[in-house]
Design an enzyme around this catalytic site. Structure first.
Site, PDB file in Angstrom:
ATOM      1  N   SER A 108      -5.296  30.247  19.811  1.00  0.00           N
ATOM      2  CA  SER A 108      -5.458  30.536  21.233  1.00  0.00           C
ATOM      3  C   SER A 108      -6.532  31.610  21.406  1.00  0.00           C
ATOM      4  O   SER A 108      -6.727  32.448  20.517  1.00  0.00           O
ATOM      5  CB  SER A 108      -4.128  31.049  21.771  1.00  0.00           C
ATOM      6  OG  SER A 108      -4.319  31.720  22.992  1.00  0.00           O
ATOM      7  N   SER A 109      -7.154  31.632  22.581  1.00  0.00           N
ATOM      8  CA  SER A 109      -8.202  32.633  22.824  1.00  0.00           C
ATOM      9  C   SER A 109      -7.637  34.048  22.964  1.00  0.00           C
ATOM     10  O   SER A 109      -8.394  35.017  22.963  1.00  0.00           O
ATOM     11  CB  SER A 109      -9.020  32.274  24.064  1.00  0.00           C
ATOM     12  OG  SER A 109      -8.187  32.247  25.198  1.00  0.00           O
ATOM     13  N   CYS A 110      -6.288  34.188  23.051  1.00  0.00           N
ATOM     14  CA  CYS A 110      -5.720  35.533  23.165  1.00  0.00           C
ATOM     15  C   CYS A 110      -5.719  36.284  21.833  1.00  0.00           C
ATOM     16  O   CYS A 110      -5.284  37.425  21.763  1.00  0.00           O
ATOM     17  CB  CYS A 110      -4.315  35.489  23.751  1.00  0.00           C
ATOM     18  SG  CYS A 110      -3.153  34.702  22.659  1.00  0.00           S
ATOM     19  N   TYR A 137       2.548  37.028  20.634  1.00  0.00           N
ATOM     20  CA  TYR A 137       2.025  35.659  20.470  1.00  0.00           C
ATOM     21  C   TYR A 137       0.685  35.685  19.738  1.00  0.00           C
ATOM     22  O   TYR A 137       0.446  34.887  18.824  1.00  0.00           O
ATOM     23  CB  TYR A 137       1.863  35.039  21.864  1.00  0.00           C
ATOM     24  CG  TYR A 137       1.301  33.640  21.882  1.00  0.00           C
ATOM     25  CD1 TYR A 137       2.077  32.554  21.486  1.00  0.00           C
ATOM     26  CD2 TYR A 137      -0.001  33.398  22.316  1.00  0.00           C
ATOM     27  CE1 TYR A 137       1.554  31.268  21.522  1.00  0.00           C
ATOM     28  CE2 TYR A 137      -0.521  32.116  22.363  1.00  0.00           C
ATOM     29  CZ  TYR A 137       0.263  31.059  21.963  1.00  0.00           C
ATOM     30  OH  TYR A 137      -0.237  29.777  22.003  1.00  0.00           O
ATOM     31  N   LYS A 141      -0.508  33.960  16.193  1.00  0.00           N
ATOM     32  CA  LYS A 141      -1.631  33.016  16.091  1.00  0.00           C
ATOM     33  C   LYS A 141      -2.686  33.524  15.102  1.00  0.00           C
ATOM     34  O   LYS A 141      -3.293  32.724  14.381  1.00  0.00           O
ATOM     35  CB  LYS A 141      -2.247  32.763  17.477  1.00  0.00           C
ATOM     36  CG  LYS A 141      -1.341  31.933  18.375  1.00  0.00           C
ATOM     37  CD  LYS A 141      -1.170  30.540  17.789  1.00  0.00           C
ATOM     38  CE  LYS A 141      -0.290  29.633  18.603  1.00  0.00           C
ATOM     39  NZ  LYS A 141      -0.087  28.310  17.976  1.00  0.00           N
ATOM     40  N   HIS A 180       1.716  28.619  32.874  1.00  0.00           N
ATOM     41  CA  HIS A 180       0.398  29.235  33.023  1.00  0.00           C
ATOM     42  C   HIS A 180      -0.047  29.147  34.486  1.00  0.00           C
ATOM     43  O   HIS A 180       0.530  28.411  35.286  1.00  0.00           O
ATOM     44  CB  HIS A 180      -0.614  28.533  32.115  1.00  0.00           C
ATOM     45  CG  HIS A 180      -0.369  28.786  30.665  1.00  0.00           C
ATOM     46  ND1 HIS A 180       0.278  27.879  29.854  1.00  0.00           N
ATOM     47  CD2 HIS A 180      -0.661  29.853  29.881  1.00  0.00           C
ATOM     48  CE1 HIS A 180       0.371  28.376  28.634  1.00  0.00           C
ATOM     49  NE2 HIS A 180      -0.196  29.572  28.623  1.00  0.00           N
TER      50      HIS A 180
HETATM   51  O1  GFB Z   1      -2.276  31.608  32.865  1.00  0.00           O
HETATM   52  P1  GFB Z   1      -1.653  32.935  32.730  1.00  0.00           P
HETATM   53  O2  GFB Z   1      -0.181  33.007  32.872  1.00  0.00           O
HETATM   54  O3  GFB Z   1      -1.998  33.552  31.329  1.00  0.00           O
HETATM   55  O4  GFB Z   1      -2.279  33.931  33.839  1.00  0.00           O
HETATM   56  P2  GFB Z   1      -3.105  34.455  30.614  1.00  0.00           P
HETATM   57  C1  GFB Z   1      -3.646  34.016  34.081  1.00  0.00           C
HETATM   58  C2  GFB Z   1      -3.911  34.912  35.263  1.00  0.00           C
HETATM   59  O5  GFB Z   1      -3.444  34.255  36.452  1.00  0.00           O
HETATM   60  C3  GFB Z   1      -3.232  36.273  35.222  1.00  0.00           C
HETATM   61  C4  GFB Z   1      -2.672  35.158  37.233  1.00  0.00           C
HETATM   62  O6  GFB Z   1      -4.113  37.257  35.748  1.00  0.00           O
HETATM   63  C5  GFB Z   1      -2.037  36.071  36.184  1.00  0.00           C
HETATM   64  O7  GFB Z   1      -1.569  37.282  36.774  1.00  0.00           O
HETATM   65  N1  GFB Z   1      -1.725  34.413  38.066  1.00  0.00           N
HETATM   66  C6  GFB Z   1      -1.773  34.345  39.420  1.00  0.00           C
HETATM   67  C7  GFB Z   1      -0.662  33.702  37.674  1.00  0.00           C
HETATM   68  N2  GFB Z   1      -0.750  33.647  39.898  1.00  0.00           N
HETATM   69  C8  GFB Z   1      -0.031  33.221  38.827  1.00  0.00           C
HETATM   70  C9  GFB Z   1       1.145  32.421  38.704  1.00  0.00           C
HETATM   71  O8  GFB Z   1       1.761  31.990  39.671  1.00  0.00           O
HETATM   72  N3  GFB Z   1       1.563  32.154  37.434  1.00  0.00           N
HETATM   73  C10 GFB Z   1       0.911  32.635  36.331  1.00  0.00           C
HETATM   74  N4  GFB Z   1       1.375  32.308  35.123  1.00  0.00           N
HETATM   75  N5  GFB Z   1      -0.193  33.423  36.438  1.00  0.00           N
HETATM   76  C11 GFB Z   1      -1.732  33.628  28.592  1.00  0.00           C
HETATM   77  C12 GFB Z   1      -1.198  34.339  27.395  1.00  0.00           C
HETATM   78  O9  GFB Z   1      -2.439  34.623  29.215  1.00  0.00           O
HETATM   79  O10 GFB Z   1      -2.653  32.597  28.307  1.00  0.00           O
HETATM   80  C13 GFB Z   1      -0.924  33.447  26.269  1.00  0.00           C
HETATM   81  O11 GFB Z   1      -0.092  35.116  27.793  1.00  0.00           O
HETATM   82  C14 GFB Z   1      -1.970  32.404  26.042  1.00  0.00           C
HETATM   83  O12 GFB Z   1      -0.752  34.214  25.133  1.00  0.00           O
HETATM   84  C15 GFB Z   1      -2.330  31.717  27.319  1.00  0.00           C
HETATM   85  O13 GFB Z   1      -3.120  32.956  25.427  1.00  0.00           O
HETATM   86  C16 GFB Z   1      -3.438  30.689  27.151  1.00  0.00           C
HETATM   87  O14 GFB Z   1      -4.401  33.748  30.510  1.00  0.00           O
HETATM   88  O15 GFB Z   1      -3.164  35.812  31.209  1.00  0.00           O
END
Ligand code: GFB
Length: 316
Positions: A108-110, A137, A141, A180
């Site tokens: 993953s890119s994280c 996580y 990875k 996500h």
């Molecule tokens: O996709 P996401 O949950 O993961 O969130 P990450 C991306 C951005 O979208 C963050 C915002 O800045 C969230 O605060 N966001 C806005 C939301 N509204 C929402 C919502 O309703 N739901 C969610 N989920 N986010 C994950 C990592 O990070 O990405 C993992 O935690 C993994 O480890 C994955 O790498 C691909 O991109 O921040």
């Protein structure tokens, strides 16, 4: 890859594994070995060793993982590190012991530092501190990459690794808390339209940027790497552009046909500000993503609607 090869896709019921299976089938690979998590718990070492001894796959796509969005990563920290480490340890070691010809591990890119310069190339691994919300996580990875490298160094295994950017597409998880951002917003805007809500909550400030790759593009890159790539160096798989969460929300609002307003909830975390991948190593091998973001979201929304229809039919 030969058409007769027995190919094990670990995690075939997930978004990534199911896309790899669809892509392999479309190319005429039919000798697929698949086992659901109910049939084979990949965290159980003895069960995994037994499965490999019984089935002897030639090739393995390691797409099984415990995944989730920013909130799930932050809340289920122990499960995210334990489950992912256990899956990687068991599958990679069993693949070595049963003489698998080639294995592709998905990260993953994280894995990259929170404040890495953009776009991020593969050399930035382990050059700084990780983002706090998904550190467990990311550590798991990174361990997966290092396992593949170490088994190659010590035992000569042809184990390769791919680091995809944020993914979306059919068969995603639409849970409001655990998913996500892209599937979460599809569902939130769709529900708000049906309910006639005046506003939709979007987490954080809306300022962070994310790069989104359609899972069918990812599947094509994984099969491409299985066929053409045999190096120790892991490769980034990105789309090439990123978009702010605020602009993503507007795009999804438009696609779902919702006409209310957006409320940013700044008590929720933003996470990493930016994580755009530099995919030039993969591009130099002649692979590029094809599915544009708007087209990909439209097709994912159709898949989401089909899922809802099926739920209604099966509840009758
Ligand atoms: O996709 P996401 O949950 O993961 O969130 P990450 C991306 C951005 O979208 C963050 C915002 O800045 C969230 O605060 N966001 C806005 C939301 N509204 C929402 C919502 O309703 N739901 C969610 N989920 N986010 C994950 C990592 O990070 O990405 C993992 O935690 C993994 O480890 C994955 O790498 C691909 O991109 O921040």
């Amino acid at each position: 890859m030969n058409k007769q090869d027995k190919i094990y896709v670990a995690g075939h019921n997930g978004m990534v594994g199911s896309a790899i299976v669809r892509h392999l089938r479309s190319l005429g690979f039919t000798n697929l070995l698949l086992a659901s998590s109910a049939e084979l718990d990949l965290r159980n070492q003895a069960a995994v060793q037994h499965f490999f001894e019984q089935n002897h796959p030639d090739l393995v796509f390691l797409a099984a993982a415990k995944v989730g969005g920013i909130h799930a990563n932050n809340i289920y920290r122990a499960e995210f590190i334990y489950d992912n480490l256990a899956i990687e340890l068991n599958v990679i070691d069993a693949a070595y012991k049963s003489k698998v010809k080639k294995l592709l591990f998905l990260g993953s890119s994280c894995i990259y530092p929170k404040n890495a310069p953009q776009p991020m190339n593969e050399d930035l691994l382990l050059s700084g501190f990780l983002e706090q919300t998904n550190e467990p996580y990311a550590i798991a990875k990174i361990a997966g990459i290092k396992l593949c490298e170490a088994y190659r160094d010590q035992y000569g295994c042809n184990f390769i690794s791919a680091m995809p950017t944020n993914l979306y597409g059919p068969n995603d998880n639409y849970h409001l808390e655990h998913s996500h951002v892209l599937p979460a917003l599809l569902r939130k805007f769709h529900d708000a339209k049906l309910n006639g809500d005046t506003s939709v909550e979007v987490w954080g400030t809306g300022n962070p940027k994310r790069e989104f790759l359609h899972v069918d593009d990812l599947a094509s890159a994984c099969v491409f790497m299985m066929e053409n790539y045999n190096e120790k160096q892991f490769l980034n798989i990105g789309f090439g552009e990123d978009i702010s969460i605020a602009d993503l929300a507007k795009l999804i609002m438009n696609i779902t046909g919702y006409s209310g307003s957006i409320q940013f909830n700044t008590t929720k975390p933003d996470g990493t500000y930016r994580k755009l991948l530099d995919s030039s190593r993969l591009h130099a091998l002649n692979w590029k993503a094809k599915i544009e973001l708007e087209e990909g979201i439209r097709n994912t929304y159709q898949d989401f609607l089909r899922g809802l229809e099926q739920q209604v039919l099966s509840s009758r």
